[in-house]
Design a protein around this motif. Sequence first.
Motif, PDB file in Angstrom:
ATOM      1  N   ASN A  22      -7.358  -6.552  -6.970  1.00 31.65           N
ATOM      2  CA  ASN A  22      -5.942  -6.394  -7.290  1.00 31.65           C
ATOM      3  C   ASN A  22      -5.506  -4.938  -7.251  1.00 31.65           C
ATOM      4  O   ASN A  22      -6.315  -4.025  -7.455  1.00 31.65           O
ATOM      5  N   CYS A  23      -4.209  -4.773  -7.047  1.00 32.22           N
ATOM      6  CA  CYS A  23      -3.646  -3.438  -6.894  1.00 32.22           C
ATOM      7  C   CYS A  23      -2.177  -3.490  -7.311  1.00 32.22           C
ATOM      8  O   CYS A  23      -1.461  -4.424  -6.934  1.00 32.22           O
ATOM      9  N   THR A  24      -1.737  -2.519  -8.085  1.00 30.78           N
ATOM     10  CA  THR A  24      -0.312  -2.397  -8.408  1.00 30.78           C
ATOM     11  C   THR A  24       0.182  -1.039  -7.933  1.00 30.78           C
ATOM     12  O   THR A  24      -0.602  -0.092  -7.787  1.00 30.78           O
ATOM     13  N   TYR A  25       1.484  -0.953  -7.684  1.00 30.42           N
ATOM     14  CA  TYR A  25       2.046   0.290  -7.170  1.00 30.42           C
ATOM     15  C   TYR A  25       3.377   0.579  -7.842  1.00 30.42           C
ATOM     16  O   TYR A  25       4.028  -0.320  -8.383  1.00 30.42           O
ATOM     17  N   SER A  26       3.777   1.833  -7.785  1.00 30.90           N
ATOM     18  CA  SER A  26       4.982   2.229  -8.523  1.00 30.90           C
ATOM     19  C   SER A  26       6.207   2.458  -7.633  1.00 30.90           C
ATOM     20  O   SER A  26       7.335   2.352  -8.111  1.00 30.90           O
ATOM     21  N   ASP A  27       6.007   2.746  -6.360  1.00 36.30           N
ATOM     22  CA  ASP A  27       7.123   3.074  -5.473  1.00 36.30           C
ATOM     23  C   ASP A  27       7.726   1.812  -4.880  1.00 36.30           C
ATOM     24  O   ASP A  27       7.165   1.212  -3.969  1.00 36.30           O
ATOM     25  N   ARG A  28       8.906   1.425  -5.381  1.00 36.58           N
ATOM     26  CA  ARG A  28       9.540   0.189  -4.908  1.00 36.58           C
ATOM     27  C   ARG A  28       9.981   0.290  -3.456  1.00 36.58           C
ATOM     28  O   ARG A  28      10.242  -0.713  -2.811  1.00 36.58           O
ATOM     29  N   GLY A  29      10.084   1.516  -2.955  1.00 34.55           N
ATOM     30  CA  GLY A  29      10.482   1.705  -1.565  1.00 34.55           C
ATOM     31  C   GLY A  29       9.337   1.588  -0.579  1.00 34.55           C
ATOM     32  O   GLY A  29       9.543   1.729   0.625  1.00 34.55           O
ATOM     33  N   SER A  30       8.145   1.338  -1.061  1.00 36.79           N
ATOM     34  CA  SER A  30       6.988   1.213  -0.170  1.00 36.79           C
ATOM     35  C   SER A  30       7.189   0.047   0.782  1.00 36.79           C
ATOM     36  O   SER A  30       7.660  -1.017   0.392  1.00 36.79           O
ATOM     37  N   GLN A  31       6.820   0.282   2.034  1.00 41.33           N
ATOM     38  CA  GLN A  31       7.165  -0.690   3.071  1.00 41.33           C
ATOM     39  C   GLN A  31       5.998  -1.554   3.504  1.00 41.33           C
ATOM     40  O   GLN A  31       6.176  -2.708   3.885  1.00 41.33           O
ATOM     41  N   SER A  32       4.814  -0.997   3.526  1.00 39.09           N
ATOM     42  CA  SER A  32       3.669  -1.755   4.019  1.00 39.09           C
ATOM     43  C   SER A  32       2.430  -1.369   3.229  1.00 39.09           C
ATOM     44  O   SER A  32       2.357  -0.281   2.659  1.00 39.09           O
ATOM     45  N   PHE A  33       1.498  -2.302   3.254  1.00 35.08           N
ATOM     46  CA  PHE A  33       0.354  -2.207   2.347  1.00 35.08           C
ATOM     47  C   PHE A  33      -0.923  -2.520   3.112  1.00 35.08           C
ATOM     48  O   PHE A  33      -0.923  -3.353   4.020  1.00 35.08           O
ATOM     49  N   PHE A  34      -1.987  -1.844   2.717  1.00 34.29           N
ATOM     50  CA  PHE A  34      -3.231  -1.934   3.468  1.00 34.29           C
ATOM     51  C   PHE A  34      -4.401  -2.125   2.517  1.00 34.29           C
ATOM     52  O   PHE A  34      -4.397  -1.644   1.384  1.00 34.29           O
ATOM     53  N   TRP A  35      -5.418  -2.783   3.043  1.00 34.08           N
ATOM     54  CA  TRP A  35      -6.707  -2.827   2.372  1.00 34.08           C
ATOM     55  C   TRP A  35      -7.744  -2.223   3.318  1.00 34.08           C
ATOM     56  O   TRP A  35      -7.862  -2.634   4.466  1.00 34.08           O
ATOM     57  N   TYR A  36      -8.452  -1.230   2.782  1.00 36.48           N
ATOM     58  CA  TYR A  36      -9.534  -0.595   3.521  1.00 36.48           C
ATOM     59  C   TYR A  36     -10.844  -0.911   2.802  1.00 36.48           C
ATOM     60  O   TYR A  36     -10.902  -0.993   1.581  1.00 36.48           O
ATOM     61  N   ARG A  37     -11.887  -1.037   3.574  1.00 37.08           N
ATOM     62  CA  ARG A  37     -13.232  -1.219   3.027  1.00 37.08           C
ATOM     63  C   ARG A  37     -14.020   0.058   3.340  1.00 37.08           C
ATOM     64  O   ARG A  37     -13.970   0.586   4.448  1.00 37.08           O
TER      65      ARG A  37
END
Lengths: 110, 115
Positions: A22-37
Amino acid sequence: QKEVEQNSGPLSVPEGAIASLNCTYSDRGSQSFFWYRQYSGKSPELIMFIYSNGDKEDGRFTAQLNKASQYVSLLIRDSQPSDSATYLCALYSSASKIIFGSGTRLSIRP
Amino acid sequence: DARVTQTPRHKVTEMGQEVTMRCQPILGHNTVFWYRQTMMQGLELLAYFRNRAPLDDSGMPKDRFSAEMPDATLATLKIQPSEPRDSAVYFCASGLVTGFGYGYTFGSGTRLTVV
């Protein structure tokens, strides 16, 4: 408050089970999200990206995004020992930067 | 497979010396990032370029760090003078951005040790 928050773990999951990261973020303007291993001593490797609310599936991996709750998750089905690594959540922020969380260490026990 | 090439892979240097790290981004990518990774801080964004122009270097200690992109095939990160607290793995990443941010490809990193 950090821009991207993750539980550092370690998260221990038995082989064959579902691992949930799980992951939470603070910037509501964020456009895209990634998962890196990232394996120990190696560079981060992109495994999933998601732009729209809902689920996105790719093989054993499912990314889930809920912009209203500012929450991103990664599910790994049928976990394998080779999935043991650190998983980094990242986002493309409203300031046009890629910002990373500190990562969750996942351990798959045989 | 196209890849981001970083040199050197490892660097050990004495405090006070200049360090230069190089990155060759993937051909056709228009955005290059420099990150530093430590156990304590995780991945920290130092600077990034779009179409070779510096967009943000607010993550860098300006008194000792500098980042440049003299041409589309080379990005450099310099530390002068280096200090033991600069010891970390430095990653370069490149990607093609056209509106949304797409995933970026990381190089293998430069492991820097300042003694």
